[in-house]
Scaffold this active site. Structure first.
Site, PDB file in Angstrom:
ATOM      1  N   ASP A 483       0.871  -1.164   0.000  1.00  0.00           N
ATOM      2  CA  ASP A 483       0.000   0.000   0.000  1.00  0.00           C
ATOM      3  C   ASP A 483       0.911   1.217   0.000  1.00  0.00           C
ATOM      4  O   ASP A 483       1.978   1.189   0.589  1.00  0.00           O
ATOM      5  CB  ASP A 483      -0.870  -0.032   1.260  1.00  0.00           C
ATOM      6  CG  ASP A 483      -1.793   1.162   1.324  1.00  0.00           C
ATOM      7  OD1 ASP A 483      -2.433   1.430   0.301  1.00  0.00           O
ATOM      8  OD2 ASP A 483      -1.851   1.801   2.375  1.00  0.00           O
ATOM      9  N   ASP A 693      -1.809  -0.973   6.403  1.00  0.00           N
ATOM     10  CA  ASP A 693      -2.114  -0.770   7.818  1.00  0.00           C
ATOM     11  C   ASP A 693      -3.248  -1.709   8.217  1.00  0.00           C
ATOM     12  O   ASP A 693      -4.003  -2.187   7.378  1.00  0.00           O
ATOM     13  CB  ASP A 693      -2.430   0.698   8.128  1.00  0.00           C
ATOM     14  CG  ASP A 693      -3.808   1.096   7.677  1.00  0.00           C
ATOM     15  OD1 ASP A 693      -4.771   0.651   8.322  1.00  0.00           O
ATOM     16  OD2 ASP A 693      -3.926   1.838   6.682  1.00  0.00           O
ATOM     17  N   ASP A 697      -6.789  -1.393   5.601  1.00  0.00           N
ATOM     18  CA  ASP A 697      -6.447  -2.415   4.630  1.00  0.00           C
ATOM     19  C   ASP A 697      -6.813  -3.812   5.101  1.00  0.00           C
ATOM     20  O   ASP A 697      -6.433  -4.798   4.466  1.00  0.00           O
ATOM     21  CB  ASP A 697      -4.952  -2.352   4.319  1.00  0.00           C
ATOM     22  CG  ASP A 697      -4.557  -1.014   3.733  1.00  0.00           C
ATOM     23  OD1 ASP A 697      -5.394  -0.437   3.034  1.00  0.00           O
ATOM     24  OD2 ASP A 697      -3.436  -0.557   3.972  1.00  0.00           O
TER      25      ASP A 697
END
Lengths: 813, 125
Positions: A483, A693, A697
């Site tokens: 991410d 995180d 996520d």
């Protein structure tokens, strides 16, 4: 304290610290509007007589005389912990909570064992107890070994003496006498040194269970019994076959004892990682209560306490800094050795080391809730889980011992029926050798012991692996999806560019903008203020200030009208954007956010703000690719910004414009892509690791084959994640994969070794080489081999302790 | 083949048959847990060459407390592992160590010693 006892709503006796169920309290008193419950009339009397709460620390004297022995007494007298005055209902204990006066040293690795009260002392004490017990069993085994060896070695030498022609004559003469003497001296060895094997075998037998001891007991027992029968009634056997194997029984016992003793020692070493974490705890805390500084044991710190930490001291529990600032070494939890600067409002982690300044903080998590305690618990859980690779072994090992017994019988029958003379001797020797050489231990130990060392090692580097399955999958990852925000980047904007137009210096424009932004709470404004400070610019106060939502700020600074904000603000202020355009486009290309500054209605310049890349992201991404792992970036940003960041960190594949809820779907598509790739004869199924995180996520982390949650500070052990990176750095992903690979390699070596050992050892012991080479394995050699094999496995696993992440520099050793 | 050889062979084959039956085919009887205070289902398990009882029937959704007591010096049983629950407990000799778990779903859950030689089953209904 019975585990059930804390289930109900409970209070703490203010005098003795014992837990009290209000329904069963021996008395109730009120003081200053606070209601207190007591464990006994004695406590109430003391309290009513004016005893301050916590006066009777460790006050066993308060115990009600009537309290029965056992748990109740132990929990009453054994506590000796302080109880803070209790606001009504404020100190309720949930099932798993350990409050102020919990006898449980909650950070103990064994916190969840729900051990009986007498063992719920301090972790240190208990660990010493376990260590002591281990040391004691080592010593006992060594004593038994020496006894067996002292009897066995002379017997062995005498057996060799028979091969010396000059001695042989006289030996033969005293053959029966020596035989009887041997029987007599070896019996105590079997009875004392070998007792544990026979007992355990017998206990197992009664339970329809077998274990390694069954084999040892059968092997040595049959050698000894056969020898006795051969001695007493040699007539039962064909002439010349009534051999004696007393020394075999004794030496095998000695060797196996030695092996087990060494194993105990090595095992205690492999579980050392977790104990090391516990040793890092502070023992006492300096708390400020009622304006006084008190040194209290760390167990007695309660949530809400103000704790003082001086330079060089350890932070006792988790909390938030109230006053002061310092650099804190959090390597115990994060594996990151560079101290982190903290100031008021920042989180501190229990067991981290305060390096430079003194500060006070408010305790927010104590006992079992602290980050360290949860890490230890998580690591222990992971250590007791099983990776899929271990399941096959389980199947094998549950059939192992009976199978070996059957092979031993078949061996015996084969030699009796088809073997050359003296068939009986050969049959006995080979059967005993088969029983003794087989080593289920090596098989059974191979997986768990490596897992234990590997998971512990990862934890040392701030990488928490949830279980064995996660570890095994992590070792085979082909693709890692990162991410962008908060993972590759810091997740908060920072000042990157200051581009003044003519008529302004960098310093002047930045100062005006920063002062104007000072009262704004917007993260972009904060980035400008922070950036100006970092450049050593003194910031005054704005004379007037107005936040324009969705636009920016307008303020009067040093008598001038300053506007800082986005394009819309400039339009509103009727500031011409023509002079800005070129720079604004360039910043956007670099993935930065342009903030426009106008002074007195005239364009002054642009300030670039961007979410900056973490220092070690590039390094980590390079390392991942070096390990043959494909790296993909996923982000909600537009393609242009995403590409800009990807270019900087060297990522080729970017999934941009992905809405948060679509991330899981994207991960799934990558998985499917891998599968269809395999159908086309490509590289095969992809195993996807997702790094993000733990909150936003979470679905993507769950969808991925291995979810890595980036943790920061105290939010360790994130639920959705298979792996938690406590340090918050991408280097953790590299470390996790490296540790997993090393551990899996180690497990495979162990399993391979153990399988090969047994698969080769058992037939050789059975005598398959005899027809070809005339080779028969002495049971003594078999015993030595067996002892060596389990030591080898444990030693090999312990090699993992020296694991260091090699590919990324700067990770703490 | 002499008569002695035939007899020995027959005894050997018989022993093999006995091993197969006794260690592999034999299934112990399951013991139901006792209800304790607060709805906890309590079972005392003796660790001695195996687990007694080795099969325990409990109800789903309620906490189960297994009181393990190791009554032998052999190191085999010194650790008990409940892999599905992620629990591992060290069992000092002659000390009772309670291990609490709450099985949510019906099914069979194993508990074993550290090396997977002793086996017990928690049958959740």
């Amino acid at each position: 304290m019975e585990a059930t006892a804390v289930r109900k709503e409970e209070f703490v006796d203010p005098v003795c610290g014992m837990t009290v169920d209000p329904a069963k309290a021996a008395g109730v008193s009120e003081r200053d509007g606070v209601r207190y419950y007591f464990c006994s009339a004695g406590c109430k009397a003391k309290f009513d007589a004016g005893a301050p709460a916590r006066e009777a620390e460790g006050g066993a004297s308060c115990c009600a005389p009537s309290s029965s022995a056992g748990a109740q007494e132990a929990s009453c007298c054994g506590g000796g912990a302080a109880a803070a005055p209790v606001q009504l209902g404020s100190l309720r204990r949930g099932p798993a909570a350990y409050g102020a006066a919990a006898h449980v040293h909650a950070a103990s690795a064994h916190a969840y064992y729900a051990a009986p009260p007498q063992s719920q002392g301090r972790a240190a004490a208990r660990d010493t107890g376990a260590e002591e017990a281990q040391a004691e069993s080592y010593r006992t085994m060594m004593r038994k070994f020496w006894f067996a060896a002292a009897v066995g070695v002379p017997l062995l030498l005498m057996m060799f003496a028979e091969f010396v022609p000059s001695l042989r004559e006289s030996m033969m003469h005293y053959h029966r006498l020596i035989g009887f003497a041997s029987a007599v001296v070896t019996l105590p060895v079997l009875a004392w040194s070998g007792r544990q094997f026979f007992e355990s075998a017998w206990n197992g037998l009664r339970n329809h269970n077998t274990n390694m001891d069954t084999l040892v007991a059968l092997g040595t027992g049959s050698a000894w019994l056969y020898s006795v029968v051969a001695l007493v009634a040699p007539g039962l056997f064909p002439a010349g076959t009534a051999g004696m194997y007393f020394e075999v029984a004794v030496i095998v016992i000695a060797l196996i004892l030695l092996g087990q003793a060494l194993e105990v020692r090595a095992k205690s070493r492999s579980s050392a990682a977790i104990r090391k974490l516990l040793e890092l705890q502070a023992k006492t805390a300096r708390v400020i209560r009622d304006g006084r500084e008190l040194d209290v044991p760390v167990e007695e710190v309660v949530v809400g306490d103000t704790v003082l930490v001086r330079p060089g001291e350890k932070v006792p529990v988790d909390g938030m800094i109230l006053e002061g600032e310092s650099a804190i070494d959090e390597s115990v939890v994060t594996g990151e050795s560079v101290p982190v600067d903290k100031r008021a409002g920042d989180q501190v982690i229990g067991s981290s080391v305060n390096k430079t300044g003194a500060f006070t903080f408010r305790a927010t998590k104590v006992g079992a809730d602290t980050a360290l305690a949860r890490i230890v618990e998580m690591v222990e859980r992971a250590q007791s889980s099983k990776p899929p690779i271990g399941r096959l072994v389980d199947k094998v090992s549950s059939y192992f011992v009976p199978s070996v017994m059957i092979i031993a019988i078949l061996t015996f029958l084969a030699w009796i029926n088809f073997g050359p003379e003296p068939a009986v001797n050969h049959a006995v020797v080979t059967m005993v050798a088969v029983l003794v050489i087989a080593c289920p231990c090596a098989l059974g130990l191979a997986t768990p012991i490596s897992l234990m060392v590997g998971v512990g090692k990862a934890a040392e580097h701030g990488v928490l692996i949830r279980n064995g399955e996660a570890l095994e999958t992590a070792s085979r990852l082909t693709t890692v999806v990162l991410d962008k925000t908060g993972t590759i980047t810091k997740g908060r904007p920072e000042l990157t560019d200051v581009l003044p137009l003519e008529g302004f210096t960098e310093e002047e424009m930045l100062r005006l903008a920063a002062v104007a932004d000072r009262r704004s709470e917007h993260p972009l404004a904060a980035a400008i203020v922070e950036g100006a400070r970092a450049r050593g610019i003194e910031l005054g106060e704005p004379e007037q200030f107005e936040a324009v939502p969705g636009h920016g700020v307008e303020a009067t600074v040093e008598g001038r009208r300053v506007a800082v904000g986005n394009r819309k603000l400039m339009t509103r202020e009727k500031v011409s954007l023509a002079e800005f355009e070129e720079n604004a486009a360039r910043l956007a290309d670099e993935g930065k956010t342009p903030m426009f500054v106008a002074v007195d209605g005239r364009a002054a310049g642009i300030i670039g703000v961007a979410d900056t890349i973490k220092e070690d992201s590039i390094e980590a991404i390079r390392a991942l690719e070096g390990m043959g792992v494909e790296v993909v970036m996923i982000t909600g940003d537009n393609e242009r910004t995403a590409r800009a960041i990807a270019r900087q960190v060297g990522i080729g594949r970017v999934l941009a414009d992905v809405l948060p809820e679509e991330k899981a779907r994207q991960v799934e598509m990558l998985q499917v892509e891998g599968r269809s790739d395999k159908e086309r004869g490509g590289r095969g199924a992809r195993l996807i690791g997702m790094v993000g995180d733990g909150i936003n996520d979470a679905p993507a982390l769950a969808q991925a084959d291995v979810g890595f949650a980036i943790g920061t500070g105290t939010d360790v052990a994130i639920e959705a994640a298979d792996v938690t990176l406590v340090g918050g750095s991408l280097r953790g992903v590299v470390t996790a994969i490296e540790v997993s690979r090393a551990t899996l390699r180690n497990i495979k070596q162990n399993l391979f070794g153990a399988f090969v050992y047994n698969v080769l050892g058992i037939p050789v012991a059975a005598g398959v080489l005899y027809p070809v080479l005339g080779l028969l394995l002495s049971p003594i050699i078999a015993g030595a081999a067996m002892a060596a094999s389990s030591i080898t496995v444990v030693t090999n696993a312990n090699r993992l302790r020296f694991f260091e992440p090699r590919r990324v520099k700067g990770v703490k050793a | 083949m002499s008569a002695t050889q035939i007899i020995i062979t027959l005894v050997g084959v018989g022993l093999i048959g006995w091993i197969v039956w006794y260690f592999w085919l034999w299934k112990g009887e399951a013991v139901a847990a006792q209800a304790g205070a607060g709805g906890v289902q309590i079972v005392n398990v003796t660790v001695k060459g195996g687990y007694q009882p080795a099969a325990i029937v409990v109800e789903a959704g309620r906490p189960v407390r297994l009181n393990f007591t190791r009554r032998e010096a052999s190191l085999c049983g010194e650790e008990v592992v409940l892999p599905e629950f992620g629990r591992r407990a060290h069992l000092p000799e002659d000390k009772t160590v309670p291990v609490e778990v709450t099985p949510e779903k019906p099914g069979e859950y194993e508990f074993t010693c550290g090396m997977n030689m002793y086996k017990g089953r928690l049958i959740v209904r």
